[in-house]
Write a protein that holds these residues in place. Structure first.
Motif, mmCIF file in Angstrom:
data_model
loop_
_atom_site.group_PDB
_atom_site.id
_atom_site.type_symbol
_atom_site.label_atom_id
_atom_site.label_comp_id
_atom_site.label_asym_id
_atom_site.label_seq_id
_atom_site.Cartn_x
_atom_site.Cartn_y
_atom_site.Cartn_z
ATOM 1 N N ILE A 1 0.708 -1.253 0.027
ATOM 2 C CA ILE A 1 0.093 -0.181 -0.093
ATOM 3 C C ILE A 1 1.060 1.177 -0.079
ATOM 4 C CG2 ILE A 1 -1.775 1.352 1.408
ATOM 5 C CD1 ILE A 1 -2.720 -1.287 2.233
ATOM 6 N N MET A 2 0.790 2.045 -0.999
ATOM 7 C CA MET A 2 1.739 3.246 -1.163
ATOM 8 C C MET A 2 1.098 4.413 -1.635
ATOM 9 S SD MET A 2 3.260 2.039 -4.725
ATOM 10 C CE MET A 2 2.511 1.986 -6.130
ATOM 11 N N LYS A 3 1.892 5.453 -1.614
ATOM 12 C CA LYS A 3 1.243 6.827 -1.942
ATOM 13 C C LYS A 3 1.136 6.902 -3.434
ATOM 14 C CE LYS A 3 5.814 9.309 -1.713
ATOM 15 N NZ LYS A 3 6.599 10.406 -1.239
ATOM 16 N N LYS A 4 -0.042 7.452 -3.643
ATOM 17 C CA LYS A 4 -0.464 7.352 -5.318
ATOM 18 C C LYS A 4 0.598 7.816 -6.132
ATOM 19 C CE LYS A 4 -4.207 9.293 -8.073
ATOM 20 N NZ LYS A 4 -5.583 10.165 -7.802
ATOM 21 N N GLN A 5 1.560 8.999 -5.884
ATOM 22 C CA GLN A 5 2.340 9.657 -6.514
ATOM 23 C C GLN A 5 3.577 8.566 -7.119
ATOM 24 O OE1 GLN A 5 1.369 10.539 -3.751
ATOM 25 N NE2 GLN A 5 1.045 12.809 -3.755
ATOM 26 N N ILE A 6 3.825 7.380 -6.507
ATOM 27 C CA ILE A 6 4.670 6.358 -6.714
ATOM 28 C C ILE A 6 4.368 5.913 -8.255
ATOM 29 C CG2 ILE A 6 5.729 4.316 -6.203
ATOM 30 C CD1 ILE A 6 5.770 4.884 -3.239
ATOM 31 N N LEU A 7 3.215 5.864 -8.514
ATOM 32 C CA LEU A 7 2.813 5.199 -9.647
ATOM 33 C C LEU A 7 3.374 6.093 -10.945
ATOM 34 C CD1 LEU A 7 -0.958 4.301 -9.194
ATOM 35 C CD2 LEU A 7 1.040 2.514 -9.286
ATOM 36 N N TRP A 8 3.616 7.355 -10.767
ATOM 37 C CA TRP A 8 4.381 8.128 -11.778
ATOM 38 C C TRP A 8 5.794 7.885 -12.019
ATOM 39 C CZ3 TRP A 8 0.318 8.946 -15.144
ATOM 40 C CH2 TRP A 8 -0.580 9.061 -14.493
ATOM 41 N N THR A 9 6.382 7.222 -10.856
ATOM 42 C CA THR A 9 7.630 7.188 -10.929
ATOM 43 C C THR A 9 8.165 6.090 -11.956
ATOM 44 O OG1 THR A 9 7.910 7.369 -8.536
ATOM 45 C CG2 THR A 9 9.622 6.589 -9.413
ATOM 46 N N PRO A 10 9.204 6.418 -12.853
ATOM 47 C CA PRO A 10 9.861 5.510 -13.834
ATOM 48 C C PRO A 10 10.368 4.368 -13.286
ATOM 49 C CG PRO A 10 10.621 7.808 -14.188
ATOM 50 C CD PRO A 10 9.959 8.013 -12.756
ATOM 51 N N ILE A 11 9.845 3.510 -13.862
ATOM 52 C CA ILE A 11 10.244 1.923 -13.656
ATOM 53 C C ILE A 11 9.575 1.264 -12.299
ATOM 54 C CG2 ILE A 11 12.067 0.190 -13.040
ATOM 55 C CD1 ILE A 11 12.132 1.505 -15.972
ATOM 56 N N ILE A 12 9.874 2.236 -11.191
ATOM 57 C CA ILE A 12 9.061 1.615 -10.062
ATOM 58 C C ILE A 12 7.632 1.520 -10.249
ATOM 59 C CG2 ILE A 12 8.640 2.339 -7.630
ATOM 60 C CD1 ILE A 12 11.490 3.322 -7.261
ATOM 61 N N GLY A 13 7.102 2.588 -10.883
ATOM 62 C CA GLY A 13 5.566 2.879 -10.922
ATOM 63 C C GLY A 13 5.221 1.914 -11.858
ATOM 64 N N LEU A 14 5.705 1.773 -12.787
ATOM 65 C CA LEU A 14 5.277 0.566 -13.713
ATOM 66 C C LEU A 14 5.400 -1.112 -13.399
ATOM 67 C CD1 LEU A 14 4.794 -0.497 -16.693
ATOM 68 C CD2 LEU A 14 7.243 -0.772 -17.095
ATOM 69 N N TYR A 15 6.000 -1.400 -12.388
ATOM 70 C CA TYR A 15 6.248 -2.563 -11.794
ATOM 71 C C TYR A 15 5.296 -2.594 -10.389
ATOM 72 C CZ TYR A 15 9.769 -4.601 -14.536
ATOM 73 O OH TYR A 15 10.452 -5.289 -15.743
ATOM 74 N N ALA A 16 5.055 -1.583 -9.742
ATOM 75 C CA ALA A 16 4.083 -1.425 -8.854
ATOM 76 C C ALA A 16 2.793 -1.674 -9.439
ATOM 77 C CB ALA A 16 4.079 0.012 -8.208
ATOM 78 N N TRP A 17 2.438 -0.816 -10.566
ATOM 79 C CA TRP A 17 1.103 -1.017 -11.013
ATOM 80 C C TRP A 17 0.784 -2.624 -11.563
ATOM 81 C CZ3 TRP A 17 0.555 -2.779 -16.342
ATOM 82 C CH2 TRP A 17 -0.708 -3.085 -16.918
ATOM 83 N N ARG A 18 2.079 -3.278 -12.127
ATOM 84 C CA ARG A 18 2.118 -4.687 -12.504
ATOM 85 C C ARG A 18 1.730 -5.810 -11.258
ATOM 86 N NH1 ARG A 18 0.401 -8.346 -14.596
ATOM 87 N NH2 ARG A 18 1.073 -9.673 -16.575
ATOM 88 N N LEU A 19 2.369 -5.476 -10.242
ATOM 89 C CA LEU A 19 2.066 -6.269 -9.121
ATOM 90 C C LEU A 19 1.013 -6.293 -8.306
ATOM 91 C CD1 LEU A 19 5.950 -5.929 -7.692
ATOM 92 C CD2 LEU A 19 4.780 -7.904 -9.047
ATOM 93 N N GLU A 20 0.048 -4.992 -8.737
ATOM 94 C CA GLU A 20 -1.001 -4.643 -8.511
ATOM 95 C C GLU A 20 -0.822 -3.944 -6.797
ATOM 96 O OE1 GLU A 20 -3.722 -8.140 -8.330
ATOM 97 O OE2 GLU A 20 -3.976 -8.262 -10.443
ATOM 98 N N CYS A 21 -0.042 -3.200 -6.603
ATOM 99 C CA CYS A 21 -0.041 -2.640 -5.458
ATOM 100 C C CYS A 21 -0.861 -1.554 -5.216
ATOM 101 C CB CYS A 21 1.319 -1.842 -5.309
ATOM 102 S SG CYS A 21 2.944 -2.739 -5.477
ATOM 103 N N ILE A 22 -1.422 -1.147 -3.915
ATOM 104 C CA ILE A 22 -2.456 -0.462 -3.908
ATOM 105 C C ILE A 22 -2.181 0.856 -3.762
ATOM 106 C CG2 ILE A 22 -4.717 -0.095 -2.513
ATOM 107 C CD1 ILE A 22 -4.341 -2.829 -3.762
ATOM 108 N N ALA A 23 -2.443 1.925 -4.653
ATOM 109 C CA ALA A 23 -2.001 3.299 -4.635
ATOM 110 C C ALA A 23 -3.136 4.196 -3.748
ATOM 111 C CB ALA A 23 -1.956 3.811 -5.821
ATOM 112 N N VAL A 24 -2.914 5.181 -2.999
ATOM 113 C CA VAL A 24 -3.946 5.863 -1.938
ATOM 114 C C VAL A 24 -3.322 7.327 -1.987
ATOM 115 C CG1 VAL A 24 -4.724 3.865 -0.574
ATOM 116 C CG2 VAL A 24 -2.850 5.577 0.220
ATOM 117 N N ASP A 25 -4.409 8.131 -2.195
ATOM 118 C CA ASP A 25 -3.937 9.473 -1.846
ATOM 119 C C ASP A 25 -4.000 9.973 -0.146
ATOM 120 O OD1 ASP A 25 -3.928 12.387 -1.894
ATOM 121 O OD2 ASP A 25 -5.454 12.561 -3.438
ATOM 122 N N ARG A 26 -2.871 10.157 0.176
ATOM 123 C CA ARG A 26 -2.388 10.379 1.580
ATOM 124 C C ARG A 26 -3.195 11.830 2.032
ATOM 125 N NH1 ARG A 26 3.267 8.998 3.364
ATOM 126 N NH2 ARG A 26 3.795 10.646 1.946
ATOM 127 N N GLY A 27 -3.657 12.817 1.160
ATOM 128 C CA GLY A 27 -3.825 14.083 1.242
ATOM 129 C C GLY A 27 -5.540 13.974 1.639
#
Length: 244
Positions: free
Chosen positions: A98-124
């Motif tokens: 479970i991670m902050k939403k902004q990480i999905l836009w990080t190169p490489i990390i964001g792509l693999y986080a999406w592929r692994l079905e990590c859960i993105a949330v808006d902490r604000g």
């Protein structure tokens, strides 16, 4: 002089670490695109690389203690730096964060986080974030795995106190799964920001499982007590000096 040498070694380590993130991410991409096993393979290879190079480039060894959870559980961990992410993920069979939403836009990390079905949330947006987190987690339970949440919501440096967020208790109740707490001292050697890496022995420790059925208040109290006590013991083991 010794500090300058270690800083240079740290700079070289950090530089190659991010370079290899790109290399490994690109090499594994065709496999990851067609199979989730490819995405896990890439991430676990990268974790192993970072830990191996940390050992001989900056003198930082790593150890994971305790019984590693393998079934459907919630892993609630202390978070001090990128290193505890690496150590936890490498050892879990099917971990996702479970991670902050902004990480999905990080190169490489964001792509693999999406592929692994990590859960993105808006902490604000706290209330909406928790509702979305529960919904996304429930919808993502098609594949068994270990859901990793950092209960304080962010990286907390050693010796600094920070509150535990209620989102962990809400997930624990909604999912009806056991919770495995995890403690660490990695921040002593690998800080949340900056280049310098200190030689030593970093530890992540999986603690005894907390079974289902606790009410929210009892769960949060027990979780914080266990994680903080174990982390303090690991800080002492690392020779961490607290400010009075």
């Amino acid at each position: 002089m010794a500090y300058a040498v270690q800083y240079l070694r740290s700079l070289l380590f950090v530089g190659q670490m991010y370079f290899m993130m790109l290399v490994i991410g690109v090499v594994f991409l065709p496999w990851a695109a067609v199979s989730k096993n490819g995405a896990y393979g890439a991430c676990k290879t990268y974790c192993a690389w970072v830990r191996w190079t940390a050992r001989w480039m900056v003198g930082l060894t790593t150890e994971v203690r305790g019984e590693v959870p393998t079934g459907n559980v919630l892993v609630a961990s202390k978070h001090q730096s990128f290193l505890d992410i690496i150590m936890i993920f490498q050892h879990l069979p099917r971990g996702k964060f479970i991670m902050k939403k902004q990480i999905l836009w990080t190169p490489i990390i964001g792509l693999y986080a999406w592929r692994l079905e990590c859960i993105a949330v808006d902490r604000g947006k706290r209330g909406a974030a928790i509702d979305k987190m529960v919904k996304d987690v429930q919808e993502g339970q098609k594949e068994p795995g270990q859901l990793i949440i950092y209960s304080q919501g962010t990286r907390v440096p050693p010796g600094v106190k920070a509150s535990y967020k209620v989102g962990t208790a809400i997930l624990y109740k909604q999912l009806g799964e056991a919770c495995v707490p995890a403690a660490t001292n990695v921040g002593v050697f690998w800080p949340r920001t900056g280049i310098y890496r200190k030689p030593g022995h970093a530890v992540v420790e999986f603690l005894p499982q907390m079974e289902t059925g606790l009410d929210q208040a009892a769960f949060m109290k027990a979780l914080e007590s266990r994680v903080e006590a174990a982390s303090e013991a690991l800080l002492d083991e690392a020779g961490f000096e607290r400010l009075e």
